[in-house]
Design an enzyme around this catalytic site. Structure first.
Site, PDB file in Angstrom:
ATOM      1  N   GLU A   1      -4.345  -4.117  -6.373  1.00  0.00           N
ATOM      2  CA  GLU A   1      -4.566  -2.793  -6.974  1.00  0.00           C
ATOM      3  C   GLU A   1      -5.194  -1.801  -5.998  1.00  0.00           C
TER       4      GLU A   1
ATOM      5  N   THR B   1     -36.659 -27.528   0.969  1.00  0.00           N
ATOM      6  CA  THR B   1     -36.682 -27.808   2.413  1.00  0.00           C
ATOM      7  C   THR B   1     -38.092 -27.496   2.899  1.00  0.00           C
TER       8      THR B   1
ATOM      9  N   ILE C   1       3.947 -10.591  -8.284  1.00  0.00           N
ATOM     10  CA  ILE C   1       3.865 -10.079  -9.654  1.00  0.00           C
ATOM     11  C   ILE C   1       3.108 -11.064 -10.546  1.00  0.00           C
ATOM     12  N   THR C   2       1.972 -10.612 -11.057  1.00  0.00           N
ATOM     13  CA  THR C   2       1.115 -11.450 -11.893  1.00  0.00           C
ATOM     14  C   THR C   2       1.799 -11.739 -13.230  1.00  0.00           C
TER      15      THR C   2
ATOM     16  N   HIS D   1     -38.800 -19.473   0.472  1.00  0.00           N
ATOM     17  CA  HIS D   1     -38.596 -18.945   1.833  1.00  0.00           C
ATOM     18  C   HIS D   1     -38.141 -17.496   1.696  1.00  0.00           C
TER      19      HIS D   1
ATOM     20  N   SER E   1       0.836  -1.201   0.000  1.00  0.00           N
ATOM     21  CA  SER E   1       0.000   0.000   0.000  1.00  0.00           C
ATOM     22  C   SER E   1       0.871   1.251   0.000  1.00  0.00           C
TER      23      SER E   1
HETATM   24  C1  LIG Z   1      -2.559 -12.460  -6.277  1.00  0.00           C
HETATM   25  C2  LIG Z   1      -1.921 -11.122  -6.247  1.00  0.00           C
HETATM   26  C3  LIG Z   1      -1.522 -10.547  -7.442  1.00  0.00           C
HETATM   27  C4  LIG Z   1      -0.883  -9.310  -7.439  1.00  0.00           C
HETATM   28  N1  LIG Z   1      -0.421  -8.800  -8.632  1.00  0.00           N
HETATM   29  C5  LIG Z   1       0.374  -7.701  -8.585  1.00  0.00           C
HETATM   30  C6  LIG Z   1       1.053  -7.251  -9.767  1.00  0.00           C
HETATM   31  O1  LIG Z   1       0.884  -7.822 -10.866  1.00  0.00           O
HETATM   32  N2  LIG Z   1       1.879  -6.187  -9.678  1.00  0.00           N
HETATM   33  C7  LIG Z   1       2.086  -5.533  -8.495  1.00  0.00           C
HETATM   34  O2  LIG Z   1       2.860  -4.592  -8.468  1.00  0.00           O
HETATM   35  N3  LIG Z   1       1.463  -5.935  -7.362  1.00  0.00           N
HETATM   36  C8  LIG Z   1       0.627  -7.004  -7.376  1.00  0.00           C
HETATM   37  N4  LIG Z   1       0.022  -7.430  -6.217  1.00  0.00           N
HETATM   38  C9  LIG Z   1       0.272  -6.726  -4.974  1.00  0.00           C
HETATM   39  C10 LIG Z   1      -0.912  -6.007  -4.377  1.00  0.00           C
HETATM   40  O3  LIG Z   1      -1.225  -4.877  -5.138  1.00  0.00           O
HETATM   41  C11 LIG Z   1      -0.599  -5.699  -2.919  1.00  0.00           C
HETATM   42  O4  LIG Z   1      -0.658  -6.917  -2.235  1.00  0.00           O
HETATM   43  C12 LIG Z   1      -1.537  -4.706  -2.329  1.00  0.00           C
HETATM   44  O5  LIG Z   1      -1.300  -3.440  -2.842  1.00  0.00           O
HETATM   45  C13 LIG Z   1      -1.431  -4.647  -0.792  1.00  0.00           C
HETATM   46  O6  LIG Z   1      -0.098  -4.495  -0.381  1.00  0.00           O
HETATM   47  P1  LIG Z   1       0.502  -5.456   0.768  1.00  0.00           P
HETATM   48  O7  LIG Z   1       0.191  -6.853   0.389  1.00  0.00           O
HETATM   49  O8  LIG Z   1       1.913  -5.096   0.972  1.00  0.00           O
HETATM   50  O9  LIG Z   1      -0.335  -5.118   2.033  1.00  0.00           O
HETATM   51  P2  LIG Z   1      -0.037  -3.960   3.112  1.00  0.00           P
HETATM   52  O10 LIG Z   1       0.190  -2.685   2.410  1.00  0.00           O
HETATM   53  O11 LIG Z   1       1.009  -4.435   4.038  1.00  0.00           O
HETATM   54  O12 LIG Z   1      -1.398  -3.879   3.887  1.00  0.00           O
HETATM   55  C14 LIG Z   1      -1.756  -4.730   4.978  1.00  0.00           C
HETATM   56  C15 LIG Z   1      -3.084  -4.258   5.539  1.00  0.00           C
HETATM   57  O13 LIG Z   1      -2.947  -2.932   6.058  1.00  0.00           O
HETATM   58  C16 LIG Z   1      -3.880  -2.051   5.475  1.00  0.00           C
HETATM   59  N5  LIG Z   1      -3.292  -0.732   5.347  1.00  0.00           N
HETATM   60  C17 LIG Z   1      -2.081  -0.401   4.825  1.00  0.00           C
HETATM   61  N6  LIG Z   1      -1.877   0.920   4.906  1.00  0.00           N
HETATM   62  C18 LIG Z   1      -2.986   1.447   5.465  1.00  0.00           C
HETATM   63  C19 LIG Z   1      -3.400   2.778   5.821  1.00  0.00           C
HETATM   64  N7  LIG Z   1      -2.623   3.828   5.577  1.00  0.00           N
HETATM   65  N8  LIG Z   1      -4.615   2.933   6.419  1.00  0.00           N
HETATM   66  C20 LIG Z   1      -5.415   1.879   6.631  1.00  0.00           C
HETATM   67  N9  LIG Z   1      -5.086   0.614   6.342  1.00  0.00           N
HETATM   68  C21 LIG Z   1      -3.881   0.403   5.762  1.00  0.00           C
HETATM   69  C22 LIG Z   1      -4.206  -2.682   4.147  1.00  0.00           C
HETATM   70  O14 LIG Z   1      -5.485  -2.255   3.702  1.00  0.00           O
HETATM   71  C23 LIG Z   1      -4.182  -4.154   4.485  1.00  0.00           C
HETATM   72  O15 LIG Z   1      -5.425  -4.512   5.057  1.00  0.00           O
HETATM   73  C24 LIG Z   1      -0.680  -8.638  -6.213  1.00  0.00           C
HETATM   74  C25 LIG Z   1      -1.119  -9.210  -5.028  1.00  0.00           C
HETATM   75  C26 LIG Z   1      -1.718 -10.424  -5.030  1.00  0.00           C
HETATM   76  C27 LIG Z   1      -2.134 -11.033  -3.720  1.00  0.00           C
HETATM   77  C1  LIG Z   2     -18.058 -29.692   6.503  1.00  0.00           C
HETATM   78  C2  LIG Z   2     -19.407 -30.129   7.005  1.00  0.00           C
HETATM   79  C3  LIG Z   2     -19.521 -30.982   8.058  1.00  0.00           C
HETATM   80  C4  LIG Z   2     -20.755 -31.435   8.511  1.00  0.00           C
HETATM   81  N1  LIG Z   2     -20.823 -32.336   9.510  1.00  0.00           N
HETATM   82  C5  LIG Z   2     -22.028 -32.921   9.821  1.00  0.00           C
HETATM   83  C6  LIG Z   2     -22.094 -33.988  10.759  1.00  0.00           C
HETATM   84  O1  LIG Z   2     -21.096 -34.402  11.340  1.00  0.00           O
HETATM   85  N2  LIG Z   2     -23.290 -34.551  11.001  1.00  0.00           N
HETATM   86  C7  LIG Z   2     -24.431 -34.163  10.376  1.00  0.00           C
HETATM   87  O2  LIG Z   2     -25.492 -34.722  10.627  1.00  0.00           O
HETATM   88  N3  LIG Z   2     -24.402 -33.142   9.482  1.00  0.00           N
HETATM   89  C8  LIG Z   2     -23.235 -32.508   9.189  1.00  0.00           C
HETATM   90  N4  LIG Z   2     -23.179 -31.472   8.245  1.00  0.00           N
HETATM   91  C9  LIG Z   2     -24.429 -31.040   7.590  1.00  0.00           C
HETATM   92  C10 LIG Z   2     -24.882 -29.620   8.030  1.00  0.00           C
HETATM   93  O3  LIG Z   2     -25.400 -29.592   9.337  1.00  0.00           O
HETATM   94  C11 LIG Z   2     -25.922 -29.163   6.982  1.00  0.00           C
HETATM   95  O4  LIG Z   2     -25.197 -28.895   5.812  1.00  0.00           O
HETATM   96  C12 LIG Z   2     -26.707 -27.948   7.455  1.00  0.00           C
HETATM   97  O5  LIG Z   2     -27.650 -28.324   8.422  1.00  0.00           O
HETATM   98  C13 LIG Z   2     -27.469 -27.283   6.292  1.00  0.00           C
HETATM   99  O6  LIG Z   2     -28.259 -28.217   5.615  1.00  0.00           O
HETATM  100  P1  LIG Z   2     -28.183 -28.338   4.037  1.00  0.00           P
HETATM  101  O7  LIG Z   2     -26.776 -28.355   3.648  1.00  0.00           O
HETATM  102  O8  LIG Z   2     -29.051 -29.439   3.610  1.00  0.00           O
HETATM  103  O9  LIG Z   2     -28.781 -26.935   3.559  1.00  0.00           O
HETATM  104  P2  LIG Z   2     -30.309 -26.633   3.277  1.00  0.00           P
HETATM  105  O10 LIG Z   2     -31.117 -27.047   4.449  1.00  0.00           O
HETATM  106  O11 LIG Z   2     -30.667 -27.149   1.948  1.00  0.00           O
HETATM  107  O12 LIG Z   2     -30.299 -25.044   3.257  1.00  0.00           O
HETATM  108  C14 LIG Z   2     -29.974 -24.304   2.077  1.00  0.00           C
HETATM  109  C15 LIG Z   2     -30.229 -22.843   2.385  1.00  0.00           C
HETATM  110  O13 LIG Z   2     -31.617 -22.623   2.606  1.00  0.00           O
HETATM  111  C16 LIG Z   2     -31.831 -22.015   3.862  1.00  0.00           C
HETATM  112  N5  LIG Z   2     -33.112 -22.487   4.395  1.00  0.00           N
HETATM  113  C17 LIG Z   2     -33.511 -23.773   4.511  1.00  0.00           C
HETATM  114  N6  LIG Z   2     -34.758 -23.805   5.036  1.00  0.00           N
HETATM  115  C18 LIG Z   2     -35.134 -22.520   5.265  1.00  0.00           C
HETATM  116  C19 LIG Z   2     -36.308 -21.898   5.791  1.00  0.00           C
HETATM  117  N7  LIG Z   2     -37.340 -22.612   6.212  1.00  0.00           N
HETATM  118  N8  LIG Z   2     -36.345 -20.553   5.874  1.00  0.00           N
HETATM  119  C20 LIG Z   2     -35.287 -19.822   5.477  1.00  0.00           C
HETATM  120  N9  LIG Z   2     -34.169 -20.360   4.956  1.00  0.00           N
HETATM  121  C21 LIG Z   2     -34.094 -21.693   4.850  1.00  0.00           C
HETATM  122  C22 LIG Z   2     -30.617 -22.401   4.680  1.00  0.00           C
HETATM  123  O14 LIG Z   2     -30.409 -21.498   5.767  1.00  0.00           O
HETATM  124  C23 LIG Z   2     -29.519 -22.370   3.642  1.00  0.00           C
HETATM  125  O15 LIG Z   2     -29.121 -21.057   3.460  1.00  0.00           O
HETATM  126  C24 LIG Z   2     -21.936 -30.997   7.868  1.00  0.00           C
HETATM  127  C25 LIG Z   2     -21.830 -30.089   6.791  1.00  0.00           C
HETATM  128  C26 LIG Z   2     -20.585 -29.666   6.347  1.00  0.00           C
HETATM  129  C27 LIG Z   2     -20.505 -28.721   5.190  1.00  0.00           C
END
Ligand SMILES: Cc1cc2nc3c(=O)[nH]c(=O)nc-3n(C[C@H](O)[C@H](O)[C@H](O)COP(=O)(O)OP(=O)(O)OC[C@H]3O[C@@H](n4cnc5c(N)ncnc54)[C@H](O)[C@@H]3O)c2cc1C
Ligand SMILES: Cc1cc2nc3c(=O)[nH]c(=O)nc-3n(C[C@H](O)[C@H](O)[C@H](O)COP(=O)(O)OP(=O)(O)OC[C@H]3O[C@@H](n4cnc5c(N)ncnc54)[C@H](O)[C@@H]3O)c2cc1C
Lengths: 378, 265
Positions: A362, A269, A156-157, A277, A131
């Site tokens: 950016e 559901t 650097i991308t 819903h 930054s």
């Molecule tokens: C996948 C990827 C591709 C990229 N590609 C390019 C590229 O092609 N060329 C290039 O030149 N760069 C590239 N970048 C770099 C990118 O632009 C920097 O990562 C970005 O500008 C943030 O800088 P930093 O990572 O050093 O974070 P920092 O500057 O260390 O920031 C850390 C945190 O502090 C916050 N912060 C910093 N200063 C302030 C302030 N004054 N007030 C409030 N909050 C602040 C930031 O918002 C952030 O949350 C890339 C980065 C990634 C991850």
């Molecule tokens: C990594 C992982 C580990 C898990 N481990 C276990 C486990 O050990 N044992 C186990 O039994 N289950 C497990 N689960 C299942 C988990 O509890 C269910 O995924 C969860 O209850 C949501 O059910 P669903 O995925 O069928 O979503 P859905 O019920 O299909 O919901 C889809 C969306 O609709 C919304 N929605 C559904 N009904 C309503 C309504 N009446 N009103 C408003 N919004 C509604 C939901 O909030 C959600 O945003 C696991 C899931 C994950 C991803």
């Protein structure tokens, strides 16, 4: 005021959408999983003129307006944000030349990009200067007809694929931002080395590397702008590229919205599709509304550039709002999918990981707010 | 050689098509439009032939101002120029063939390529009428299973080959029981089937170049064609919704139903 795309703009949108749908989407999960460089996809993008769209026609590019570029960018990112980042990296690297290069430099340094597939990298960020660009440590020292560069760049991308680098270095650290100068390094000269590709959270199809410069010699003819003008060049470049990154967010959010609508109509559901819903309806309504708002802000910020007007404020509005919006929309898409959203066999968790990056690169969302506040109190 | 290709504007098959409640047509609002896919295949084939034999591809579309969008699409793919017959209001296949006849007489192409049908009302008539009006030979349903493996493979047996003397065209066409090969004297009419080729994508430079390619405007009056429709569409209606299927317990029950109810076995 015209809230309608022209026929030519719709044609560009359609062309980019077709590429995104038929070429990128089928491979997006593969490149996300393997984090390998999507050369085949980029090669097709190059053939279609999607790479280098910012290069003016007189230097062999497509010469799209800023509005046209963002229209295309939405589609690319809808296909895969990582691929979109790889594609737009060339434009980002070439913008300093397009904006501040001399006629001779534009001919010599931009012409090749339409002749063959060639990558270019924008090298601003350093380990100690993200930054805070002005605390840059990479140095440039004049030596006869050359400058000698020493230092390190990170995140650097396309850095490992590039054959041209736009590099910012300081000629006098004490002068802070007034010491920064912009150079174009051609080819992969002795002393320039790229590290291995970073293992990233998202946008894994884009390559991200560190670069080191050890006595890399650049001819004086490759200095873009005057000595000490580099900071202004970098800022002008970012004013131009922020609408594009903003639009990447819109592309991700639109994908998240579409997937959510599709899933919510099928998943049942409590005896009915979850779209019946109200909690889900409201979430989807917010997703649609915010996606469109970000698109409008972004169109405006690009349109200002086409009008030749300064867009610093609006492009920060767009980039910050759109990036934060996409993060929220993609997170909500995972929510709509319930447990399935958390699983990699479904498409939405990738969107959440991809969106995160846009709040960072950016100019982070915090830095955008700094810029906005600074502009407001000017 | 000069090739004339048609580019009709049709509803995008991905749009949701709804019939108006009064049956007078379809609901236009919110629909997307594109070039008839068979015509797009025609443009691609024309471009490939011209790449081999020199010459130009001229695209033609009939309709209101909006059909320029489809002409520009063909121009973006690489067609050289366009002819737009400006007409709003209903047209039947005879009127279209009549207009095309006049355009052909004006342009004098060596070959006219049309889609075998357009995907909006699937009539499959215009190419045949046009050949009859002009007294030219026709080869409909030009087709070939295109291999996508490599450029070489793709170009092995093109379905459309112009003879070495430039006076004939050989066309492989899809018929019910396989492929038939026809040879026609030029000028001739060819209509395209789905598997003739894979149309190229319009590139961004192509789209930008298309902006400045010429579109010549004609009208039925200028061409001297009376386009009063001979056919009138009285009413449109959606096909009846499909009834839900049923599950049968076992194979004998299935056979029994096929035999006694469906009477197919
Ligand atoms: C996948 C990827 C591709 C990229 N590609 C390019 C590229 O092609 N060329 C290039 O030149 N760069 C590239 N970048 C770099 C990118 O632009 C920097 O990562 C970005 O500008 C943030 O800088 P930093 O990572 O050093 O974070 P920092 O500057 O260390 O920031 C850390 C945190 O502090 C916050 N912060 C910093 N200063 C302030 C302030 N004054 N007030 C409030 N909050 C602040 C930031 O918002 C952030 O949350 C890339 C980065 C990634 C991850
Ligand atoms: C990594 C992982 C580990 C898990 N481990 C276990 C486990 O050990 N044992 C186990 O039994 N289950 C497990 N689960 C299942 C988990 O509890 C269910 O995924 C969860 O209850 C949501 O059910 P669903 O995925 O069928 O979503 P859905 O019920 O299909 O919901 C889809 C969306 O609709 C919304 N929605 C559904 N009904 C309503 C309504 N009446 N009103 C408003 N919004 C509604 C939901 O909030 C959600 O945003 C696991 C899931 C994950 C991803």
């Amino acid at each position: 005021m015209e809230f309608q795309l022209t026929e030519a703009q719709r044609a560009l949108q359609e062309a980019a959408r077709k590429y995104a749908r038929e070429v990128v989407r089928p491979k997006a999960a593969h490149y996300d999983e393997t984090a390998t460089f999507p050369r085949d996809l980029l090669s097709t993008a190059w053939e279609l003129g999607l790479l280098n769209m910012a290069i003016p026609a007189e230097y062999g590019g497509v010469g799209l307006s800023h509005l046209e570029q963002v229209i295309v960018a939405e589609e690319l990112s809808w296909g895969c944000a990582g691929v979109a980042t790889s594609i737009i990296a060339n434009d980002l690297a070439n913008l300093p030349i397009i904006l501040h290069g001399t006629e001779e430099q534009k001919k010599r340094l931009l012409g090749h990009f339409s002749e063959r597939l060639k990558f270019s990298s924008f090298c601003l960020t350093e380990p100690e200067a993200g930054s805070d660009v002005a605390s840059m440590q990479t140095t440039a020292v004049r030596d006869g007809d050359h400058y000698v560069l020493n230092g390190a760049k990170c995140f650097i991308t396309n850095g490992g694929q590039a054959e041209q680098y736009t590099v910012f270095a300081t000629m006098d650290k004490a002068k802070k931002h007034k010491g920064i100068t912009c150079f174009v390094v051609e080819g992969r000269p002795k002393g320039l080395t790229a590290s291995k590709h970073e293992n990233k959270m998202g946008q894994r199809a884009s390559e991200t590397v560190s670069l080191t410069f050890e006595d890399v010699r650049v001819p004086v003819a490759n200095r873009i702008g005057e000595e000490g003008q580099g900071f202004a060049v970098a800022m002008a470049t970012l004013d131009n590229s922020r609408p594009l990154t903003a639009m990447f967010s819109v592309g991700i959010a639109r994908a998240a919205l579409e997937y959510s609508m599709e899933y919510a109509s099928q998943r049942k559901t409590f005896g009915k599709p979850i779209i019946e819903h109200q909690a889900i309806q409201f979430m989807i309504a917010d997703m649609a509304m915010n996606t469109h708002a970000a698109r409008m802000l972004t169109y405006e910020s690009a349109w200002l550039l086409d009008e030749g007007k300064r867009n610093t404020l609006q492009s920060s509005y767009a980039k910050c709002f759109a990036a934060d919006m996409a993060m929220k929309v993609a997170t909500d898409a995972v929510q709509v999918y319930g447990g399935y959203g958390y699983i990699k066999d479904y498409p939405v968790e990738k969107l959440m990981r991809d969106a995160k990056l846009i709040q960072v690169y950016e100019g982070t969302s915090q830095v955008q707010r700094l810029v906005i506040a600074r502009e407001l109190f000017k | 050689m000069k090739i004339l290709v048609t580019a009709k504007r049709v509803e995008d098959p991905e749009s949701k098509i709804k019939v108006k409640p009064d049956g007078s047509g379809i609901v236009q609002e919110g629909l997307k439009y594109k070039i008839n896919p068979f015509d797009e295949i025609g443009v691609e084939e024309g471009l490939r032939l011209v790449a081999k034999h020199q010459g130009e591809v001229v695209v033609v579309s009939i309709g209101g101002k909006e059909v320029q969008e489809q002409l520009r699409h063909a121009l973006a793919m690489g067609a050289h120029r366009a002819v737009w017959v400006n007409h709003t209001g209903p047209l039947d296949q005879l009127a279209i063939a009549g207009l095309l006849q006049k355009v052909v007489e004006k342009e004098k192409p060596d070959l006219v390529i049309l889609g075998k049908q357009s995907i909006d009302d699937d009539q499959n008539q215009v190419g045949q009428y046009l050949a009859e009006f002009l007294g030219w030979g026709q080869a409909t349903f030009a087709s070939k299973v295109e291999s996508l493996e490599s450029e070489q493979e793709k170009n092995k047996v093109p379905a459309l080959v112009v003879g070495a003397d430039g006076k004939t065209v050989r066309v492989i066409r899809e018929v019910d029981n396989g492929l038939a090969t026809l040879e026609c004297q030029l000028p001739a009419i060819v209509t395209t089937d789905l598997r003739l080729n894979q149309p190229r994508y319009a590139s961004l430079p192509g789209i930008m170049k298309a902006k400045s390619k010429p579109i010549e405007e004609l009208t039925p009056a200028k061409l001297g064609v009376d386009v009063t429709p001979a056919i009138q569409v009285l009413k449109m209606s959606a096909p009846p919704a499909r009834k839900a299927g049923i599950k049968v317990a076992d194979v004998p029950a299935l056979v029994e139903k096929l035999h006694n109810e469906a009477k197919v076995v």
